[in-house]
Design a protein around this motif. Structure first.
Motif, PDB file in Angstrom:
ATOM      1  N   CYS A 262      -4.955   5.534   5.237  1.00  7.97           N
ATOM      2  CA  CYS A 262      -5.732   5.707   6.470  1.00  7.97           C
ATOM      3  C   CYS A 262      -5.447   7.082   7.052  1.00  7.97           C
ATOM      4  CB  CYS A 262      -5.392   4.615   7.469  1.00  7.97           C
ATOM      5  SG  CYS A 262      -3.654   4.391   7.731  1.00  7.97           S
TER       6      CYS A 262
ATOM      7  N   CYS B  31      -8.237   0.621   4.033  1.00  3.73           N
ATOM      8  CA  CYS B  31      -6.909   0.011   3.988  1.00  3.73           C
ATOM      9  C   CYS B  31      -6.888  -1.034   2.884  1.00  3.73           C
ATOM     10  CB  CYS B  31      -6.576  -0.626   5.321  1.00  3.73           C
ATOM     11  SG  CYS B  31      -4.992  -1.438   5.301  1.00  3.73           S
TER      12      CYS B  31
ATOM     13  N   CYS C 295       0.606  -3.851   7.068  1.00  8.61           N
ATOM     14  CA  CYS C 295       0.619  -2.514   6.500  1.00  8.61           C
ATOM     15  C   CYS C 295       1.714  -2.334   5.454  1.00  8.61           C
ATOM     16  CB  CYS C 295       0.815  -1.522   7.628  1.00  8.61           C
ATOM     17  SG  CYS C 295       1.016   0.159   7.098  1.00  8.61           S
TER      18      CYS C 295
END
Ligand code: SF4
Ligand code: SF4
Lengths: 328, 388, 183
Positions: free
Chosen positions: C69, C142, C63
């Motif tokens: 998200c 993502c 991430c």
């Protein structure tokens, strides 16, 4: 003194013992039948049925029975309390009497009476009163509709039932179950199902309707009336109705096997096994029906009865009477 | 003990209103079917006035599972509204997915790659079979036959396994995306779908033997709830209900979308208009869906499964759009007004079940209670879709 | 005459029905008996989302804290906690960003990275699975494929908080466990 003993006490003891035995038989069979029914349903639907309680789920009915007994008894507001609780009892008690005159084996008759068939028919008619009371006293619209259906159905189907039984009474010339059994003891083809196939068919259909079994389970049609006459019953109230339904299945199957399938007659095994086997065979067929067919509609049900079964059974009766007269 | 007066024994607004309009002169019984009732499939409530077992009057009461899907559309962005579509009609979720995605695509002029179109056709038809199977089982259950629904579930589970492979879920799918689908189908998917088609073809005769031919069932369906074409049009009924009156109207043919016009299939119709006609149409549609799936699998082109030039942020131009697809229950329409922002200004969902349900009140009049249940079942209602 | 024929046909149909159920009666079960057996297609099941770790460090997520998200989730079930560290502590990591440009009007307005350095550090990734609709939009959006679906189908709990996960913590815990399997 000895005479009193012989004519009064002995028969009384006999009857009491027989009643107790029959009640045990009914209770035990109730449990077994619940299990069998669920297993049959399961297998037909390709699933195991009860499986978790006990080996192969054998103890499931016991667990269910315990649950039913332990549950609180609830009565809806506005219900007639005496009738409400009398109904399940009333539906259950006549069963014991219905099984009394049936010969389960050569020497295994609760009460050998000459008018056995009449006795059974009379007492099995009481059931409808119970359903009617249950529906009426529940103060519930669904119950009321269920009760109304039950009454109409029973009244209609008692006629073909009686007529088909009458055929057997004609051919045997007796209303005693023992005599009927004795008349079928000359091999397979002396069984009344081969002598009176139509009567058997009518008897079986009418019996299904009398016991409120699918496809004639209108009084409790769950997709229309939620649960019909026993909508408001919980716990043992429901349990007794449930037990009564299965007991009536035993009664009609027992009567059916005595009248049409030769009773306890059969080779090799002793009589009571044959009787038990025949009763269970008929019950299994009933279950098979239940898990195969949709339910008929109310007017169709009555149509089948009035337009088909009653004329057919009347014709059958007349034919039988004619032939008997000619042969004599 | 609860005080008696704390219960409103006269019922709520609907039942007292309904009772006020009591029609019969003599003794009539007002019965409240639902919202919890074994055969209202969910939470439909039907008030009926009974004269004996005859239905004098029936009135559906809606709204027990109203979830404000249309309003939700106004507060969520276009993308965020996608999962709602799987929940409007959970039985044919992919058709709703498609209707919404299609509307936005039409508004924004997004091209869908051919492979994606075929994937959509295959999955949507699989889902249609799924929905029809459940209806079939539930309908026979309404009529008192318990076993068929479990046979239907056997096949249905099979389809759900197949759809799970690509969508990841079993019921409330959220699979279609603007410009395509969210994941490509695999060769395993194709193989299993082919196997299913073959297997299901062989199963259909069993269904007919067990139920369609059954004398008792025919007695419960034939000449029950006869809808005339005129009446169907008056209520705006679509789908098998309309086709059961003899009009071959199917959105897949009438307003062809996607690649349906490259696929050869028939529109089953039945003239009779009764419950049996609707039953026949649906069962015939099962076979047509199989045909469609087979052809789509054959014609399935290679290529991307989602269009590459879908903008990152979905902001359609100002305007309005209507897109309709054929769902298992009829014409599913999405009407969308965009004010040029990232959220729809207004979104209107046309649920076929809503129009189909309203036929019921008229049909049920004068029938027996058991027939009314049969009619209700034959309309194939999914209550969440009606209430939205 | 026709009524009689019809009736006979009807009776025959009843027998056919009995034949069907009779045949099915003799066939084996179809149901999967859960505690003893399990279905075999759990690998295609999409459960709640989970963070994907870097290939070279199983304790760190891929991430990049773009918060997309969090923003796209229709059910508002993702909550991200992060901080911007001092210049000297900036994590050094080659970026695999597909499109690193923060969206207009989004919560992720601040710049994401500076050259090779990420400007943000993930402190917590909270998922409220009670509200998740399993739509898959977060996974799909993502930019660095840091999200995936778990295959955890046998989730059960007694209170809401049983379904509120800190995915970062899960990831770190998992990193030190032997390979985890759900079935
Ligand atoms: S799957 Fe959908 S609902 Fe669940 S966390 Fe992701 S975006 Fe939110
Ligand atoms: S979208 Fe991916 S990279 Fe961005 S914050 Fe969420 S998990 Fe991290």
């Amino acid at each position: 003194m000895t005479q009193i003993l012989q004519y009064l006490v002995m028969p009384l003891v006999h009857i009491v013992v027989a009643l107790a035995a029959i009640l045990t038989f009914i209770a035990l069979n109730g449990l077994i039948l619940v299990y069998v029914e669920r297993k049959v349903a399961g297998f037909i639907q390709r699933r195991p049925g009860p499986y978790e309680v006990g080996p192969q789920g054998l103890l499931q009915p016991l667990a269910d029975a315990l649950k039913l007994m332990a549950k609180q008894l609830v009565m809806p507001r506005g219900a007639d309390s005496i009738l409400f609780w009398a109904a399940p009892l009333l539906s259950f008690t006549p069963v014991a009497i219905c099984l009394m005159p049936i010969p389960f084996g050569p020497n295994l008759t609760g009460w050998n009476v000459n008018l056995g068939i009449l006795l059974v028919l009379a007492f099995s008619g009481l059931n409808v009163l119970a359903l009617c009371l249950a529906g009426w006293s529940s103060n519930n619209k669904y119950s009321l509709l269920g009760a109304a259906r039950a009454v109409a159905q029973s009244v209609a189907y008692e006629i073909p039932l009686l007529l088909s039984v009458l055929c057997i009474a004609f051919t045997t010339g007796s209303l005693n179950f023992a005599d009927v059994t004795a008349s079928q003891s000359h091999g397979l083809f002396s069984w009344n199902i081969f002598v009176q196939p139509l009567a058997f068919l009518i008897f079986f259909i009418a019996a299904l309707a009398e016991t409120n079994r699918a496809p004639f389970d209108l009084p409790e049609a769950e997709s229309e009336l939620t649960a019909g006459f026993h909508t408001e019953y919980s716990g043992m109230g429901f349990g007794l109705f449930f037990l009564a339904e299965y007991s009536y299945m035993i009664v009609v199957s027992a009567v059916g096997s005595v009248l049409f399938l030769g009773g306890w007659n059969g080779p090799f095994l002793s009589g009571h096994w044959w009787m038990l086997g025949k009763i269970y065979a008929l019950i299994l067929v009933m279950m098979w029906f239940r898990w195969t067919y949709p339910r008929v509609r109310f007017d169709q049900l009555l149509n089948i009865c009035w337009k088909w079964l009653i004329p057919l059974s009347l014709m059958n009766l007349l034919g039988t009477a004619l032939i008997i007269n000619l042969v004599r | 003990m609860q005080d008696k007066s704390s219960f409103n024994l006269d019922g709520d607004y609907y039942s007292s209103k309904f009772a006020e309009q009591r029609k019969g002169e003599g003794d009539t019984l007002i019965l409240n079917l639902g919202p919890q009732h074994p055969s209202t499939h969910g939470v439909l409530r039907v008030m009926v006035e009974l004269d004996g077992e005859y239905v004098r009057r029936a009135e559906p009461v809606l709204g027990y599972i109203h979830r404000m899907h249309e309003k939700m559309g106004e507060v969520k962005t276009y993308v965020q509204y996608l999962p709602n579509m799987g929940r409007v009609d959970y039985l044919h979720a992919l058709a709703w997915n498609w209707a919404y995605v299609g509307a936005v695509e039409r508004l924004m002029g997004i091209e869908v790659p051919p492979r994606a179109e075929y994937i959509r056709v295959i999955t949507c038809e699989l889902n249609r079979i799924c929905s029809h199977l459940l209806w079939w089982g539930a309908y026979v259950l309404d009529l008192g036959g318990f076993t068929p629904i479990l046979y239907a579930f056997d096949d249905r589970e099979n389809i759900m396994d197949i759809l799970q492979m690509v969508t990841g879920s079993r019921l409330t799918y959220c699979y279609y995306r603007f410009g395509g689908v969210s994941s490509d189908i695999t060769s395993e998917f194709i193989a299993q779908t082919r196997a299913f088609v073959d297997r299901f073809r062989k199963r259909i005769p069993m269904y007919h033997d067990l139920v369609t031919g059954n004398m008792i069932l025919r007695g419960r369906c034939e000449d029950i709830g006869v809808i005339s074409l005129e009446m169907a049009k008056r209520y705006g009924a679509t789908g098998p209900v309309l086709r059961g009156t003899g009009l071959p109207y199917d959105v897949r043919r009438a307003e062809p979308y996607s690649v349906y016009n490259q696929i050869d299939f028939d529109i089953p119709v039945s003239e009779a208009g009764d419950a049996m006609a609707r039953y026949d149409v649906r069962l015939a549609e099962l076979e047509q869906s199989l045909r469609i799936i087979e052809q789509a699998l054959q014609q399935l082109p290679d290529g991307p499964y989602i269009s590459a030039d879908v903008p990152e942020r979905i902001v359609p131009p100002k305007g309005e759009v209507y897109f309709a697809v054929e769902g298992a229950r009829g014409k599913i329409g999405v009407y969308l007004i965009s004010d040029g922002s990232d959220k729809p200004y207004r979104i209107k969902l046309r649920a076929p079940g809503y129009s189909n349900l309203h036929v019921f009140a008229e049909l049920a009049q004068g029938t027996i209670l058991a027939d009314a249940i049969s009619i209700l079942g034959s309309l194939d209602l999914v209550i969440p879709e009606i209430d939205r | 005459m026709t009524t009689i024929r019809k009736t006979l046909n009807g009776l025959w149909s009843l027998i056919v029905g009995l034949k069907v159920t009779g045949k099915e009666f003799c066939k084996p079960w179809l149901t999967v008996h859960y505690p003893r057996q399990e279905v075999n297609n759990l690998n295609t099941y999409r459960g709640h989302i989970e963070l994907v770790s870097l290939s070279d460090d199983p304790g760190k997520p891929k991430c990049v804290v773009c918060r997309r998200c969090e923003e796209i989730c229709p059910s508002d079930c993702i909550r991200i906690e992060m901080h911007t560290p001092e210049e000297s502590h900036l994590p050094d990591r080659p970026l695999m960003l597909i499109s690193g440009v923060p969206l207009a009007g989004s919560v992720a307005k601040d710049p994401l990275c500076e050259g090779d350095k990420l400007l943000r550090v993930l402190d917590g990734f909270y998922l409220n699975y009670n509200m998740c609709s399993l739509c898959g939009l977060c996974v799909q959006n993502c930019p660095v494929s840091s999200l995936t679906f778990s295959q955890e189908v046998y989730l059960a709990g007694q209170k809401r908080s049983d379904f509120e996960f800190d995915l970062l913590q899960r990831l770190q815990e998992d990193a030190y466990k032997p390979i985890k399997s759900y079935h």
